[in-house]
Write a protein that holds these residues in place. Structure first.
Motif, PDB file in Angstrom:
ATOM      1  N   SER A 116      67.682  10.616 -14.485  1.00 45.15           N
ATOM      2  CA  SER A 116      67.135  11.458 -13.412  1.00 45.15           C
ATOM      3  C   SER A 116      67.811  11.103 -12.099  1.00 45.15           C
ATOM      4  CB  SER A 116      65.615  11.255 -13.267  1.00 45.15           C
ATOM      5  OG  SER A 116      65.356   9.977 -12.733  1.00 45.15           O
ATOM      6  N   GLY A 117      67.647  12.008 -11.146  1.00 48.81           N
ATOM      7  CA  GLY A 117      68.183  11.750  -9.813  1.00 48.81           C
ATOM      8  C   GLY A 117      67.477  10.565  -9.167  1.00 48.81           C
ATOM      9  N   SER A 118      66.168  10.439  -9.422  1.00 42.91           N
ATOM     10  CA  SER A 118      65.415   9.312  -8.849  1.00 42.91           C
ATOM     11  C   SER A 118      65.993   7.984  -9.319  1.00 42.91           C
ATOM     12  CB  SER A 118      63.945   9.387  -9.289  1.00 42.91           C
ATOM     13  OG  SER A 118      63.334  10.501  -8.712  1.00 42.91           O
ATOM     14  N   TYR A 162      64.332  13.842   1.254  1.00 50.11           N
ATOM     15  CA  TYR A 162      63.788  13.567  -0.080  1.00 50.11           C
ATOM     16  C   TYR A 162      64.883  13.011  -0.976  1.00 50.11           C
ATOM     17  CZ  TYR A 162      61.537  14.077  -4.599  1.00 50.11           C
ATOM     18  OH  TYR A 162      60.997  13.810  -5.838  1.00 50.11           O
ATOM     19  N   HIS A 163      64.585  11.895  -1.631  1.00 46.33           N
ATOM     20  CA  HIS A 163      65.577  11.281  -2.521  1.00 46.33           C
ATOM     21  C   HIS A 163      64.958  10.887  -3.866  1.00 46.33           C
ATOM     22  CE1 HIS A 163      68.486  10.938   0.799  1.00 46.33           C
ATOM     23  NE2 HIS A 163      67.490  10.507   1.538  1.00 46.33           N
ATOM     24  N   ASP A 211      71.802  12.307   2.675  1.00 42.23           N
ATOM     25  CA  ASP A 211      72.100  13.527   1.929  1.00 42.23           C
ATOM     26  C   ASP A 211      72.840  14.427   2.914  1.00 42.23           C
ATOM     27  OD1 ASP A 211      72.021  16.118   0.921  1.00 42.23           O
ATOM     28  OD2 ASP A 211      70.041  15.885   0.011  1.00 42.23           O
ATOM     29  N   ASP A 253      73.644  10.795  -1.210  1.00 42.48           N
ATOM     30  CA  ASP A 253      72.815  11.360  -2.275  1.00 42.48           C
ATOM     31  C   ASP A 253      73.247  12.804  -2.497  1.00 42.48           C
ATOM     32  OD1 ASP A 253      70.953  12.319  -4.007  1.00 42.48           O
ATOM     33  OD2 ASP A 253      69.195  11.708  -2.841  1.00 42.48           O
ATOM     34  N   VAL A 261      72.582  14.383  -5.420  1.00 39.09           N
ATOM     35  CA  VAL A 261      71.830  14.849  -6.592  1.00 39.09           C
ATOM     36  C   VAL A 261      71.672  16.372  -6.531  1.00 39.09           C
ATOM     37  CG1 VAL A 261      69.526  14.837  -7.656  1.00 39.09           C
ATOM     38  CG2 VAL A 261      70.635  12.680  -7.057  1.00 39.09           C
ATOM     39  N   LEU A 262      71.293  16.868  -5.363  1.00 41.68           N
ATOM     40  CA  LEU A 262      71.111  18.313  -5.209  1.00 41.68           C
ATOM     41  C   LEU A 262      72.407  18.973  -4.734  1.00 41.68           C
ATOM     42  CD1 LEU A 262      67.991  20.032  -3.931  1.00 41.68           C
ATOM     43  CD2 LEU A 262      70.082  20.577  -2.742  1.00 41.68           C
ATOM     44  N   LYS A 298      70.973  16.745 -11.515  1.00 43.82           N
ATOM     45  CA  LYS A 298      70.850  18.207 -11.633  1.00 43.82           C
ATOM     46  C   LYS A 298      72.016  18.888 -12.366  1.00 43.82           C
ATOM     47  CE  LYS A 298      67.601  18.365  -7.881  1.00 43.82           C
ATOM     48  NZ  LYS A 298      66.300  18.936  -8.000  1.00 43.82           N
TER      49      LYS A 298
HETATM   50  C1  PLP Z   1      68.501  14.876  -2.874  1.00 45.80           C
HETATM   51  C2  PLP Z   1      67.699  14.490  -4.077  1.00 45.80           C
HETATM   52  N1  PLP Z   1      67.745  13.228  -4.517  1.00 45.80           N
HETATM   53  C3  PLP Z   1      67.052  12.833  -5.602  1.00 45.80           C
HETATM   54  C4  PLP Z   1      66.264  13.708  -6.293  1.00 45.80           C
HETATM   55  C5  PLP Z   1      65.496  13.255  -7.492  1.00 45.80           C
HETATM   56  O1  PLP Z   1      66.024  13.823  -8.650  1.00 45.80           O
HETATM   57  P1  PLP Z   1      65.132  13.956  -9.977  1.00 45.80           P
HETATM   58  O2  PLP Z   1      64.105  15.002  -9.701  1.00 45.80           O
HETATM   59  O3  PLP Z   1      66.104  14.337 -11.039  1.00 45.80           O
HETATM   60  O4  PLP Z   1      64.526  12.608 -10.210  1.00 45.80           O
HETATM   61  C6  PLP Z   1      66.185  15.039  -5.874  1.00 45.80           C
HETATM   62  C7  PLP Z   1      65.343  16.013  -6.597  1.00 45.80           C
HETATM   63  O5  PLP Z   1      65.092  17.111  -6.193  1.00 45.80           O
HETATM   64  C8  PLP Z   1      66.921  15.438  -4.731  1.00 45.80           C
HETATM   65  O6  PLP Z   1      66.853  16.701  -4.284  1.00 45.80           O
END
Ligand code: PLP
Length: 446
Positions: A127-129, A155-156, A223, A256, A258-259, A283
């Motif tokens: 996961s991104g988290s 948000y991360h 981000d 970051d 992820v998005l 993602k």
């Molecule tokens: C910038 C960012 N980092 C981390 C995450 C966390 O990713 P995940 O939902 O896959 O854990 C998100 C999720 O939306 C995100 O937008």
């Protein structure tokens, strides 16, 4: 295109016998709040999905809508892309999980490191988290320092430290130039002391906060186009300044993505000309399956190397599971530079149409976002940082009313802002339909 702008597509959902209503009643008995992911909550109950194809989702009542959320940006090719489906089915028949690596994981690692110049090595997770958590741990392991800094409102994911001040309210957020560190429920107080909260787009205030904590800061987490800060773009020079300032103090810069990896074939930091030390992905690189990845320079990534002086343990039963990896590989292969260019041009098209809509209807609004994403704020105030969104972000009830109206007209948008993203099966027809429906929804809501 099937036009649903005529607008009755919520009639079955509202019916006393609606399947979504029944499912939610059952769900509420066995899941707190009736769900397992806060971001899919919708009042009075969610619309349950049955299937998706291309840029459309069919719900359990049989209604079809154009999907502008794409599982919160993760489905860049839309739903059930034939090439991805085929690759996944082929892989599933060959076995889905081994206590061994697979050749495909090497291929995806080569593909991403080949595209993103500031990424030399990469490791996958689920996961991104997790990816962000691993990047923070890597920074701590590498520098021997314990604090991190992050931007107020960004948000991360759900790791304790990066959740600090992800959405503080004015009664607790403190001074504008030295924001308070606000922890989430369930997080120990001690976490707040290890997180420095920075104001977005305010280099002078950031400089002082970084200077004050420079000997303890392992990393600054950023981000490049933060959704939590309303996709307010970094002011020109802000990110290059941040890169220099962190490097000057031996603080790592974690990007970051992820998005935002969906912004650019070469990575979201590429257009800004900066080289982060560590980068997180998620993602789109999983092609619709659970994924995350932490990546960066060979030096920084060496903290994970069990053949060297290992500093950060990285386990995970399903890391780099071959189903996710083949879906991600096929997706990233489809996302050529031409595919990115086309999708981003459509993004520009829809942002432009939205601006025209607001101008023509005399409505104070600003359209943020970049690449294949848009986020419109119903305000004419100066947008600088998280605090400038006050009253217009997330919890403003107008957005959930608007979301319901848009669902009625056949479009799926976020219930927490006029936010959406595109997928490759979309054309101008879907975008024109969206803008027309939004115009109608806004005028009906007054
Ligand atoms: C910038 C960012 N980092 C981390 C995450 C966390 O990713 P995940 O939902 O896959 O854990 C998100 C999720 O939306 C995100 O937008």
């Amino acid at each position: 295109m099937k036009s649903t702008v005529a607008g009755t597509s919520l009639a079955k959902y509202r019916d006393a016998g609606a399947l979504s209503r029944q499912l939610y009643e059952r769900a509420s008995r066995v899941m707190p709040g009736g769900n397992t992911r806060h971001s899919v909550a919708l009042a009075p109950y969610p619309i349950y999905a049955r299937s998706g194809s291309g840029c459309r989702i069919t719900d359990v009542e049989g209604e079809e809508r154009v999907d502008f959320l794409n599982n919160y940006t993760s489905l860049i090719l839309g739903h059930a892309h034939p090439r991805v489906t085929e690759a996944v089915l082929r892989r599933v028949a060959l076995g889905t999980a081994f206590t061994m690596p697979t050749p495909e994981e090497v291929e995806l690692a080569e593909l991403i490191t080949g595209r993103v110049a500031y990424v030399e090595q990469i490791r996958f997770c689920n996961s991104g988290s997790e990816a962000v958590m691993l990047a923070v741990k890597a920074a701590r392991g590498f520098t021997g320092r314990h604090k991190i800094a992050k931007f107020e409102g960004s948000y991360h994911g759900i790791y304790d430290y990066v959740q600090v001040s992800e959405g503080p309210t004015p009664d607790v957020w403190g001074e504008a130039d030295a924001p308070a560190s606000i922890i989430e429920p369930g997080t120990p107080e001690s976490v707040a002391r290890d997180v420095v909260v920075l104001p977005w787009n305010r280099p002078e205030a950031c400089r002082k906060l970084i200077e004050r904590n420079k000997n303890e800061l392992a990393a600054v987490l950023v981000d490049p186009m933060p959704l939590g800060i309303g996709m307010i773009a970094p002011r020109p020079g802000f990110l290059p300044w941040l890169r220099e300032e962190t490097a000057r103090h031996g603080i790592l810069l974690i990007a970051d993505e992820v998005l935002n990896f969906r912004l650019d074939y070469h990575g979201a930091c590429h257009p800004h000309g900066i080289t982060p030390d560590l980068t997180t992905f998620g993602k789109i690189i999983g092609g619709g399956f659970p994924v995350g990845a932490v990546a960066g320079s060979r030096r920084c990534m060496s903290v994970f190397d069990h053949t060297g002086a290992l500093k950060v343990h990285h386990g995970g039963t399903f890391n780099a599971n071959p189903v996710t990896i083949v879906a991600g590989l096929e997706t990233m292969r489809q996302m050529t530079t031409e595919a990115f260019d086309r999708l981003n041009a459509l993004g520009e098209y829809v942002r432009d149409r939205l601006r025209r809509l607001f101008r023509d209807t005399g409505r104070p609004a600003q359209v943020c976002g970049a690449g294949s994403m848009f986020l419109a704020h119903l305000t004419s105030g100066d947008l600088v940082d998280f605090r400038s969104l006050r009253g217009f972000s997330r919890t403003n009830p107008i957005y959930s009313d608007l979301c319901h109206k848009m669902l009625e007209y056949g479009f799926i948008l976020s219930p927490r802002g006029i936010f959406g993203c595109l997928s490759t099966p979309m054309n101008e027809a879907e975008l024109d339909g969206l803008v027309a429906a939004l115009g109608r929804a806004l005028s009906e809501l007054g």
